[in-house]
Design an enzyme around this catalytic site. Structure first.
Site, short mmCIF file in Angstrom:
data_model
loop_
_atom_site.label_atom_id
_atom_site.label_comp_id
_atom_site.label_asym_id
_atom_site.label_seq_id
_atom_site.Cartn_x
_atom_site.Cartn_y
_atom_site.Cartn_z
N ILE A 40 -4.08 4.40 0.24
CA ILE A 40 -4.64 4.77 1.54
C ILE A 40 -5.79 5.76 1.38
O ILE A 40 -6.77 5.73 2.14
CB ILE A 40 -3.54 5.39 2.43
CG1 ILE A 40 -2.40 4.39 2.63
CG2 ILE A 40 -4.10 5.83 3.78
CD1 ILE A 40 -1.12 5.03 3.14
N TYR A 81 0.84 -1.20 0.00
CA TYR A 81 0.00 0.00 0.00
C TYR A 81 0.87 1.24 0.00
O TYR A 81 2.04 1.22 0.38
CB TYR A 81 -0.96 0.00 1.19
CG TYR A 81 -0.29 0.20 2.54
CD1 TYR A 81 -0.09 1.48 3.07
CD2 TYR A 81 0.14 -0.88 3.30
CE1 TYR A 81 0.51 1.67 4.31
CE2 TYR A 81 0.74 -0.71 4.54
CZ TYR A 81 0.92 0.57 5.04
OH TYR A 81 1.53 0.76 6.25
N CYS A 82 0.28 2.36 -0.44
CA CYS A 82 0.96 3.65 -0.44
C CYS A 82 -0.11 4.73 -0.44
O CYS A 82 -1.29 4.44 -0.26
CB CYS A 82 1.90 3.77 -1.65
SG CYS A 82 1.06 3.57 -3.23
N THR A 83 0.27 5.97 -0.66
CA THR A 83 -0.67 7.07 -0.51
C THR A 83 -1.85 6.97 -1.48
O THR A 83 -3.00 6.92 -1.06
CB THR A 83 0.05 8.42 -0.71
OG1 THR A 83 1.16 8.50 0.18
CG2 THR A 83 -0.90 9.58 -0.44
N CYS A 88 2.81 1.39 -4.87
CA CYS A 88 2.63 -0.05 -4.69
C CYS A 88 2.37 -0.77 -6.02
O CYS A 88 2.56 -1.98 -6.12
CB CYS A 88 1.54 -0.36 -3.66
SG CYS A 88 -0.03 0.44 -3.91
#
Length: 290
Positions: free
Chosen positions: A207, A178-180, A185
């Protein structure tokens, strides 16, 4: 507004010129990166002008299906407009490993929508590993429960981290990257699969989309670091505070830029410590001036 799209770009320089004209026309500031593999951007402006920008973007067929992610600002989040052409739209330092076609990046992890992530955890419990695709300082104020946070300062650091062997014990576990907003990702899941991680997923929309759907009521904890003047956003009025003040160790989720112009350090300072000084400098700079 946060967005990206992996798609083949025949003439990145032409796209750069078009993007500059479009942003200047609608008085938008922010940062946009373009490569032969697509576009990655964060821009801000008035609601009306951002909507006009989106309409303009969708006139270019490869960008028609971009997932634009919104968040509320006050209008001065970005001081200027920066648009660049680079080898990668997210710089892991491995452009030769990334293959992109009309459908996006090739060989990445299986995409999971936010509710599908929750379903996976409900089915497989503690076996599921959340793997943070952001740098370590971003995770200081927010992350998924029990997530793996790597010792990375920059995005290219991930390759050496993955190849270090310290995560080899996870290679047969279900891993959710996961990432912002989803872009890091996308690439990270490819790099992990290429290095022997067998069951890799990616959180679709990052996210941001998870927080919009579940706020702080499920697997996400804390605040989300963002790359603009706000420095963080929250998904509820009372988010969990994960960060610790770099001066006194008390709880805080407030990042500050070091007041020393020769230092680019970003660090956490609680309200009480910030109130005690008119010039907030990082602990390293403070030590050298004491």
């Amino acid at each position: 507004m946060l967005f990206y799209k992996f798609t083949p770009i025949a003439d990145p320089e032409a796209i750069r010129l078009w993007q500059r004209a479009l942003c200047e026309r609608f008085k938008l500031n922010g940062r946009i990166i373009i490569s032969k593999d697509g576009i990655n951007g964060t821009v801000g402006g008035s609601m009306t002008n951002v909507k006009k920008y989106i309409r303009g973007m969708k006139q270019f067929a490869p960008f028609k299906e971009i997932d634009f992610k919104w968040s509320e600002g006050v209008g001065d989040e970005f001081p200027r407009l920066v648009i660049r052409v680079r080898d990668e739209i997210v710089t892991f330092g491995k452009p030769d490993e990334i293959i992109v076609n009309q459908d996006g990046i090739v060989g990445g992890g299986a995409r999971l929508k936010p509710h599908e992530v929750n379903e996976l955890v409900a089915q497989r419990g503690d076996e599921v590993v959340f793997f943070d695709g952001r740098s370590a300082h971003e995770a200081r104020i927010g992350k998924f429960k029990n997530a793996v946070v790597t010792e990375t300062a920059t995005t290219p650091d991930f390759v050496s981290e993955l190849e270090s062997g310290k995560y080899d014990h996870l290679k047969d576990k279900p891993i959710v990257t996961y990432c912002t907003g989803g872009i890091r990702c996308e690439v990270l899941s490819v790099l992990m699969k290429n290095r022997g991680f067998n069951e890799v997923y990616q959180l679709e929309g990052g996210i941001v989309r998870y927080g919009e759907e579940f706020a702080d009521s499920s697997l996400w904890e804390g605040s989300l670091y963002v790359f603009d003047k706000r420095l963080k956003i929250d998904f509820s009025e009372n988010p969990q505070v994960l960060g610790k003040c770099d001066y006194c160790g008390s709880s805080t989720n407030e990042f500050h830029d070091c007041a020393n112009l020769d230092c680019r350090c970003l660090f956490l300072v609680c309200h009480d410590c910030a109130e005690k000084t008119s010039r907030i400098i990082c602990p390293s700079c403070l030590a050298t001036t004491s």
